[in-house]
Motif scaffolding. Structure first.
Motif, PDB file in Angstrom:
ATOM      1  N   UNK A 216     -33.062  35.859  69.703  1.00  0.00           N
ATOM      2  CA  UNK A 216     -32.559  35.074  68.582  1.00  0.00           C
ATOM      3  C   UNK A 216     -31.075  35.361  68.367  1.00  0.00           C
ATOM      4  N   UNK A 217     -30.302  34.341  68.036  1.00  0.00           N
ATOM      5  CA  UNK A 217     -28.890  34.584  67.709  1.00  0.00           C
ATOM      6  C   UNK A 217     -28.768  35.195  66.320  1.00  0.00           C
ATOM      7  N   UNK A 218     -27.566  35.563  65.956  1.00  0.00           N
ATOM      8  CA  UNK A 218     -27.329  36.011  64.584  1.00  0.00           C
ATOM      9  C   UNK A 218     -27.665  34.876  63.628  1.00  0.00           C
ATOM     10  N   UNK A 219     -28.114  35.228  62.429  1.00  0.00           N
ATOM     11  CA  UNK A 219     -28.486  34.217  61.446  1.00  0.00           C
ATOM     12  C   UNK A 219     -27.319  33.268  61.190  1.00  0.00           C
ATOM     13  N   UNK A 220     -27.592  31.985  61.230  1.00  0.00           N
ATOM     14  CA  UNK A 220     -26.538  31.001  61.015  1.00  0.00           C
ATOM     15  C   UNK A 220     -26.094  30.977  59.558  1.00  0.00           C
ATOM     16  N   UNK A 221     -24.839  30.617  59.349  1.00  0.00           N
ATOM     17  CA  UNK A 221     -24.322  30.476  57.989  1.00  0.00           C
ATOM     18  C   UNK A 221     -24.830  29.177  57.379  1.00  0.00           C
ATOM     19  N   UNK A 222     -25.107  29.156  56.081  1.00  0.00           N
ATOM     20  CA  UNK A 222     -25.541  27.908  55.435  1.00  0.00           C
ATOM     21  C   UNK A 222     -24.540  26.779  55.665  1.00  0.00           C
ATOM     22  N   UNK A 223     -25.060  25.561  55.784  1.00  0.00           N
ATOM     23  CA  UNK A 223     -24.217  24.425  56.101  1.00  0.00           C
ATOM     24  C   UNK A 223     -24.222  23.342  55.042  1.00  0.00           C
ATOM     25  N   UNK A 224     -24.352  22.082  55.488  1.00  0.00           N
ATOM     26  CA  UNK A 224     -24.074  20.940  54.624  1.00  0.00           C
ATOM     27  C   UNK A 224     -25.207  20.583  53.669  1.00  0.00           C
ATOM     28  N   UNK A 225     -26.389  21.192  53.828  1.00  0.00           N
ATOM     29  CA  UNK A 225     -27.533  20.754  53.018  1.00  0.00           C
ATOM     30  C   UNK A 225     -27.940  21.771  51.961  1.00  0.00           C
ATOM     31  N   UNK A 226     -27.061  22.670  51.587  1.00  0.00           N
ATOM     32  CA  UNK A 226     -27.400  23.628  50.526  1.00  0.00           C
ATOM     33  C   UNK A 226     -27.746  22.890  49.235  1.00  0.00           C
ATOM     34  N   UNK A 227     -28.915  23.211  48.697  1.00  0.00           N
ATOM     35  CA  UNK A 227     -29.348  22.589  47.448  1.00  0.00           C
ATOM     36  C   UNK A 227     -30.018  21.246  47.604  1.00  0.00           C
ATOM     37  N   UNK A 228     -30.181  20.753  48.847  1.00  0.00           N
ATOM     38  CA  UNK A 228     -30.824  19.460  49.088  1.00  0.00           C
ATOM     39  C   UNK A 228     -32.291  19.695  49.457  1.00  0.00           C
ATOM     40  N   UNK A 229     -33.211  19.085  48.708  1.00  0.00           N
ATOM     41  CA  UNK A 229     -34.641  19.167  49.013  1.00  0.00           C
ATOM     42  C   UNK A 229     -35.223  17.756  48.961  1.00  0.00           C
ATOM     43  N   UNK A 325     -33.376  22.231  68.535  1.00  0.00           N
ATOM     44  CA  UNK A 325     -32.169  22.479  67.753  1.00  0.00           C
ATOM     45  C   UNK A 325     -31.704  23.901  68.017  1.00  0.00           C
ATOM     46  N   UNK A 326     -30.404  24.123  67.957  1.00  0.00           N
ATOM     47  CA  UNK A 326     -29.868  25.435  68.306  1.00  0.00           C
ATOM     48  C   UNK A 326     -29.713  26.363  67.103  1.00  0.00           C
ATOM     49  N   UNK A 327     -29.840  25.828  65.894  1.00  0.00           N
ATOM     50  CA  UNK A 327     -29.828  26.654  64.686  1.00  0.00           C
ATOM     51  C   UNK A 327     -30.224  25.780  63.502  1.00  0.00           C
ATOM     52  N   UNK A 328     -30.372  26.408  62.349  1.00  0.00           N
ATOM     53  CA  UNK A 328     -30.688  25.652  61.137  1.00  0.00           C
ATOM     54  C   UNK A 328     -29.537  24.766  60.689  1.00  0.00           C
ATOM     55  N   UNK A 329     -28.341  24.995  61.193  1.00  0.00           N
ATOM     56  CA  UNK A 329     -27.223  24.138  60.805  1.00  0.00           C
ATOM     57  C   UNK A 329     -27.435  22.709  61.306  1.00  0.00           C
ATOM     58  N   UNK A 330     -28.067  22.551  62.470  1.00  0.00           N
ATOM     59  CA  UNK A 330     -28.402  21.201  62.931  1.00  0.00           C
ATOM     60  C   UNK A 330     -29.505  20.591  62.072  1.00  0.00           C
ATOM     61  N   UNK A 331     -30.487  21.407  61.690  1.00  0.00           N
ATOM     62  CA  UNK A 331     -31.530  20.898  60.794  1.00  0.00           C
ATOM     63  C   UNK A 331     -30.922  20.451  59.473  1.00  0.00           C
ATOM     64  N   UNK A 332     -29.899  21.162  59.001  1.00  0.00           N
ATOM     65  CA  UNK A 332     -29.247  20.783  57.749  1.00  0.00           C
ATOM     66  C   UNK A 332     -28.581  19.413  57.840  1.00  0.00           C
ATOM     67  N   UNK A 394     -36.947  32.973  53.949  1.00  0.00           N
ATOM     68  CA  UNK A 394     -35.641  33.555  54.225  1.00  0.00           C
ATOM     69  C   UNK A 394     -35.037  32.928  55.479  1.00  0.00           C
ATOM     70  N   UNK A 395     -33.771  32.584  55.407  1.00  0.00           N
ATOM     71  CA  UNK A 395     -33.116  31.877  56.515  1.00  0.00           C
ATOM     72  C   UNK A 395     -33.185  32.662  57.826  1.00  0.00           C
ATOM     73  N   UNK A 396     -32.840  33.942  57.776  1.00  0.00           N
ATOM     74  CA  UNK A 396     -32.852  34.752  58.988  1.00  0.00           C
ATOM     75  C   UNK A 396     -34.243  34.938  59.544  1.00  0.00           C
ATOM     76  N   UNK A 397     -35.226  35.190  58.686  1.00  0.00           N
ATOM     77  CA  UNK A 397     -36.600  35.349  59.148  1.00  0.00           C
ATOM     78  C   UNK A 397     -37.098  34.065  59.801  1.00  0.00           C
ATOM     79  N   UNK A 398     -36.747  32.937  59.216  1.00  0.00           N
ATOM     80  CA  UNK A 398     -37.206  31.662  59.773  1.00  0.00           C
ATOM     81  C   UNK A 398     -36.599  31.414  61.148  1.00  0.00           C
ATOM     82  N   UNK A 399     -35.285  31.627  61.292  1.00  0.00           N
ATOM     83  CA  UNK A 399     -34.672  31.386  62.600  1.00  0.00           C
ATOM     84  C   UNK A 399     -35.247  32.307  63.667  1.00  0.00           C
ATOM     85  N   UNK A 400     -35.575  33.533  63.295  1.00  0.00           N
ATOM     86  CA  UNK A 400     -36.167  34.452  64.272  1.00  0.00           C
ATOM     87  C   UNK A 400     -37.595  34.046  64.647  1.00  0.00           C
ATOM     88  N   UNK A 401     -38.281  33.338  63.758  1.00  0.00           N
ATOM     89  CA  UNK A 401     -39.627  32.844  64.059  1.00  0.00           C
ATOM     90  C   UNK A 401     -39.598  31.527  64.829  1.00  0.00           C
TER      91      UNK A 401
END
Length: 428
Positions: A216-229, A325-332, A394-401
């Motif tokens: 797993x890479x280092x946890x990605x930094x939050x991107x464009x979808x913070x607060x969007x559900x 996808x290569x990280x949660x930033x693409x999912x965002x 948790x963002x990091x736990x999710x990316x590692x899973x």
């Protein structure tokens, strides 16, 4: 439940290893600059390229035999031959894609398609590839698909490990660590000989090629979808425990069709009530039972075949495909565009805080948004009730899973009102 390929292939670490280093050469003999994608793959980066053909112009770039391109679809026309299958005779036509070159040595490929198969008709999707030496593989079958199950049973064809690659359920896997440099798809459309029903047709077909490290890479930094559900409806797979043993028996086996149904419900694109009128009236969310039946893979004996789920969803929503996808930033980026993401994860005991199950070798859920801090909001169908499906991980736990297990595998399902955003970086 669906086992990620890294779990079921003992050679996964070898296949995902970086390409061997190239010996240095004198400056006077230096080759042309290496493509960026090849450099990234050699360095062990997460390298993904999705390629598809889904318009009249794109489909006409392929080679057709017994099929025609009309209004953005491939359609069986004057048959190019016949075939015996399951004791019946079928007329057939073929479409073969151009060769696709991802720019790196791919080690895995997963195809996707959107098809309509009226009456006794079905399609077969095949792939072949070339290695750096120019050797060409045989055609390998990636799936035999039909939207119904009255005549032909949809099935994967695992094995086929005779030359440069093999098939593991829905994933084509290169046999050598260096991978393959190009690939080509072929789809064969079948209709029962003498039938007068509408012919089978293809709206889109493509594949995601990848070369991935197993870490797993280092946890990605939050991107464009913070607060969007997104307001995605909540279904629990566990409320279906014991339903229809012939299609997987519900419960933990139905995470994929339950997740797919939640996304279709978000777009208001669920099947019509008459389509699932066969489901027992006492069953909660009968659309999930219908989705399970419509995605069941006879050979795999489950509903977790990835492209079978997107093939079920595509004609309903309009568009659906499997990618990585290569990280949660693409999912965002997708969430920001109003597109929920079905993700395949795997984790051990204590590795995903707040999950309704303690561990899993393979599970699918829906990413529906992000908190203001960038943590992941999901609809997890493993929850025991509808009311408990919504979770925050948790963002990091999710990316590692997600990233080192399934390689960041995702279903992207969307309608015309929610087009794909920019910023794909090869994932769409």
């Amino acid at each position: 439940m669906r086992l990620p390929l890294a779990t079921v292939l003992t050679s996964a670490v070898l296949l995902a290893a970086p390409l061997a280093a190239v010996p240095a050469v004198p400056a006077s003999a230096a080759p042309a600059a290496e493509p960026a994608a090849q450099v990234a793959a050699r360095a062990g980066a997460r390298t993904v390229t999705h390629t598809d053909w889904d318009s009249t112009t794109q489909l006409r770039k392929g080679r057709a035999s017994g099929v025609k391109v009309r209004a953005g679809r491939l359609e069986l026309a004057k048959p190019a031959g016949t075939r015996r299958y399951a004791g019946r005779s079928y007329d057939l036509g073929r479409w073969t894609s151009p060769w696709a070159k991802p720019g790196f040595g791919l080690t895995q490929l997963i195809a996707s398609w959107s098809a309509i198969t009226p009456g006794d008709s079905w399609i077969e999707v095949r792939v072949r590839g070339k290695n750096a030496a120019g050797a060409r593989s045989s055609w390998d079958v990636l799936g035999r698909w039909t939207s119904g199950d009255r005549f032909t049973k949809r099935t994967s064809v695992s094995g086929q490990d005779d030359d440069l690659a093999s098939v593991n359920v829905d994933t084509w896997v290169a046999s050598a660590p260096a991978g393959l440099t190009s690939w080509q798809l072929q789809v064969v459309l079948h209709r029962k000989t003498g039938a007068t029903t509408k012919p089978p047709s293809i709206d889109a077909i493509g594949a995601v090629a990848s070369r991935l490290p197993t870490t797993a890479p280092a946890t990605s930094a939050p991107g464009v979808a913070r607060g969007v559900v997104l307001d995605v409806p909540r279904y629990s797979q566990m409320t279906h425990q014991g339903h229809y043993p012939q299609w997987g028996n519900g419960g933990e086996a139905w995470c994929s069709p339950t997740s797919t149904s939640m996304v279709l419900g978000y777009y208001r694109s669920l099947p019509k009530a008459k389509d699932y009128s066969w489901v027992a009236q006492r069953h909660t969310d009968p659309v999930v039972d219908h989705a399970a039946r419509s995605t069941y893979d006879r050979a795999y004996r489950g509903t977790g075949n990835w492209p079978f789920n997107t093939a079920y969803a595509a004609p309903l929503a309009g568009h659906a495909f499997v990618t990585r996808l290569t990280s949660l930033r693409q999912a965002e980026r997708l969430i920001k565009a109003g597109i929920p993401v079905v993700a395949s994860i795997s984790f051990g005991r204590g590795d995903l805080t707040g999950a309704p199950i303690s561990s899993t070798n393979g599970h699918l859920l829906v990413i529906v948004g992000f908190t203001a801090a960038g943590d992941v909001v999901v609809n997890d169908p493993a929850a025991p009730t509808r009311a408990t499906v919504r979770r925050t991980y948790d963002r990091g736990e999710f990316e590692r899973a997600w990233l080192p297990t399934s390689g960041g595998l995702a279903y992207v399902i969307h309608d015309d009102e929610h087009p794909l955003p920019a910023g794909a970086q090869g994932a769409w």
